[in-house]
Design an enzyme around this catalytic site. Structure first.
Site, PDB file in Angstrom:
ATOM      1  N   GLN A   1      -0.605   7.836  10.793  1.00 44.13           N
ATOM      2  CA  GLN A   1       0.657   8.616   9.903  1.00 44.13           C
ATOM      3  C   GLN A   1       1.166   8.170   8.698  1.00 44.13           C
ATOM      4  OE1 GLN A   1       1.318  11.741  11.986  1.00 44.13           O
ATOM      5  NE2 GLN A   1       0.081  11.242  13.798  1.00 44.13           N
TER       6      GLN A   1
ATOM      7  N   CYS B   1      -0.591  10.758  23.129  1.00 41.24           N
ATOM      8  CA  CYS B   1      -1.673   9.850  23.396  1.00 41.24           C
ATOM      9  C   CYS B   1      -0.848   8.629  22.757  1.00 41.24           C
ATOM     10  CB  CYS B   1      -2.644  10.011  22.379  1.00 41.24           C
ATOM     11  SG  CYS B   1      -3.911  10.878  22.502  1.00 41.24           S
TER      12      CYS B   1
ATOM     13  N   ASP C   1      -2.278   0.505  11.855  1.00 43.88           N
ATOM     14  CA  ASP C   1      -2.695   1.923  12.093  1.00 43.88           C
ATOM     15  C   ASP C   1      -1.657   2.513  11.382  1.00 43.88           C
ATOM     16  OD1 ASP C   1      -2.997   4.016  12.562  1.00 43.88           O
ATOM     17  OD2 ASP C   1      -2.062   4.062  15.143  1.00 43.88           O
TER      18      ASP C   1
ATOM     19  N   HIS D   1       0.045   4.258  19.677  1.00 50.77           N
ATOM     20  CA  HIS D   1      -1.030   5.510  20.151  1.00 50.77           C
ATOM     21  C   HIS D   1      -1.848   4.280  20.882  1.00 50.77           C
ATOM     22  CE1 HIS D   1      -4.593   7.871  19.389  1.00 50.77           C
ATOM     23  NE2 HIS D   1      -3.452   8.696  19.333  1.00 50.77           N
TER      24      HIS D   1
ATOM     25  N   LYS E   1      -5.791  14.498   8.260  1.00 49.74           N
ATOM     26  CA  LYS E   1      -4.805  14.234   8.567  1.00 49.74           C
ATOM     27  C   LYS E   1      -4.099  13.918   7.474  1.00 49.74           C
ATOM     28  CE  LYS E   1      -3.532  11.481  13.277  1.00 49.74           C
ATOM     29  NZ  LYS E   1      -3.314  12.717  14.178  1.00 49.74           N
TER      30      LYS E   1
END
Ligand code: C6P
Length: 411
Positions: free
Chosen positions: A202, A365, A199, A122, A225
């Protein structure tokens, strides 16, 4: 097993009509909906406890501080950090990754060092490293993605060398729906004395996570999220690094003592948290952690897997539909990116919206990835704990109707 139909009752927003159709919300990778319990926790904080934290001695200030710090402890337990000093509240994943790039990068990256990322990152895990590389005259290197949508681990072994200072990779892709082997990558990074930055935007909302087991140095994720409000996120960092790093922002809350020309910083984690924090957001995140724990992350993961096993073959059977990422449902998270031959993804998403189905269209993104895949944009459907097989049916049906409409001008 999750009873998604029952869980939906916790999310009144899902029970609405959009364009004369009942809403099917499949844009969970962008942001998830918030359960009543989280909303109520925030309302009662404002109605009963609202005060600034860490400063006041009055009762409300103490209550607010207690709740805010209790939320930090919940997050610590949730990701299995060693201590709350290693759990920094941020605005979200983007802020968390920027802090690492600026603070750790400034302290530990030298000219000629290499920063290794991948083509599936991302922008939040690309641009801060580009900027760091420019500031430090360091070299940014990419690990490629295999034909079938996985991180190329053979290449990872070659790209991570004694010159590597940082390896920064997504735990799960927001486009391809793959989960990357973080423990293995961390091992490769540590063999070369490089720091492993993850990261996890997700990943954390969807699967059980243990940062100590993964042995990562930094782990970033967003509250919004995972059923929490926007504007709150987390940076986990190992104490040994955080202690050696300078804060990125300066001001109130983060100081120990301010002299006219010199200041000293307070202890972790507050050293990094300048200014009045997002108190209600932090408390809301704590409540979201409670909510997810009650259901169980292993069950949530299983539920999304079942939905993908159900939906993916049906999508694959649609003529002219291309799916990006692994073809085997077992290798997919609840994120499915696709395109319909000859149709612009924005047109597809608009047509699906007319059927009440909310998906995202665009570059998500992740422009380096889309460039790599040779597409400008995709449609993306993403599942969460409250989605059902009926939602998957509605998606498939709406795609078929869209195809029919654009091909023959009729439903
Ligand atoms: N992805 C999506 O629709 P923030 O905006 O800071 O909460 O999260 C940024 C971010 C970082 N990494 C990954 C893998 C992400 O998916 C995201 C957010 C959203 O895919 C909005 S672009």
């Amino acid at each position: 097993m999750i009873n998604a139909k029952k869980l939906r009752q916790d999310f009144p927003i899902l029970d609405q009509v959009v364009n004369d159709e009942s809403l099917v919300y499949l844009d969970n990778a962008a942001t998830t909906q918030k359960p009543d319990s989280v909303l109520q926790t925030m309302v009662s904080y404002y109605q009963e406890d609202n005060a600034n934290v860490h400063r006041g001695v009055h009762t409300l200030a103490e209550r607010a501080t207690e709740k805010y710090e209790a939320a930090r402890e919940k997050v610590r337990q949730f990701v299995h950090a060693r201590e709350t000093a290693e759990v920094l509240f941020t605005r979200g994943t983007t802020t968390a990754l920027n802090w690492v790039a600026q603070s750790f990068g400034d302290a530990f990256v030298k000219e000629g060092d290499e920063i290794v990322i991948s083509y599936m990152e991302h922008h939040s895990n690309v641009v801060p490293w580009q900027q760091l590389a420019k500031r430090k005259r360091a070299v940014l290197k990419y690990i490629s993605v295999t034909e079938d949508g996985f991180l190329n681990m053979e290449e990872a072994k070659q790209q991570i060398t004694e010159k590597t200072a940082i390896v920064a990779i997504a735990h799960a892709s927001n486009v391809l729906g793959v989960v990357n082997p973080i423990a293995e990558l961390t091992h490769l990074a540590h063999q070369q004395q490089a720091a492993m930055v993850v990261d996890a935007a997700q990943a954390v909302p969807h699967m059980p996570v243990d940062v100590q087991e993964l042995d990562v140095d930094f782990y970033a994720f967003s509250g919004h999220k995972m059923c929490a409000p926007t504007g709150i996120g987390v940076l986990y960092g190992k104490r040994k690094w955080l202690e050696q790093m300078e804060p990125v922002e300066f001001g109130g809350e983060m100081i120990d003592f301010v002299h006219p020309y010199e200041s000293t910083w307070t202890e972790l984690p507050w050293k990094f948290e300048a200014g009045t924090p997002n108190i209600a957001g932090g408390i809301g995140l704590g409540s979201a952690v409670d909510y997810l724990n009650e259901i169980g992350l292993a069950k949530i993961y299983q539920h999304e897997k079942e939905l993908v096993h159900y939906a993916l073959p049906q999508l694959q059977a649609i003529d002219g539909l291309t799916i990006y990422g692994p073809t085997n449902p077992g290798d997919h998270t609840g994120v499915i990116a696709f395109n319909l031959e000859g149709l612009h993804p924005h047109d597809v998403a608009t047509a699906l919206d007319m059927e009440g189905v909310a998906v995202r269209a665009g570059h998500h993104c992740a422009q380096p990835l889309l460039e790599y895949l040779n597409v400008n944009a995709t449609v993306r459907a993403s599942f969460y704990l409250y989605n059902t097989k009926e939602d998957a049916d509605r998606l498939v049906e709406a795609i078929k109707m869209t195809k029919e409409f654009f091909e023959h001008g009729t439903f």
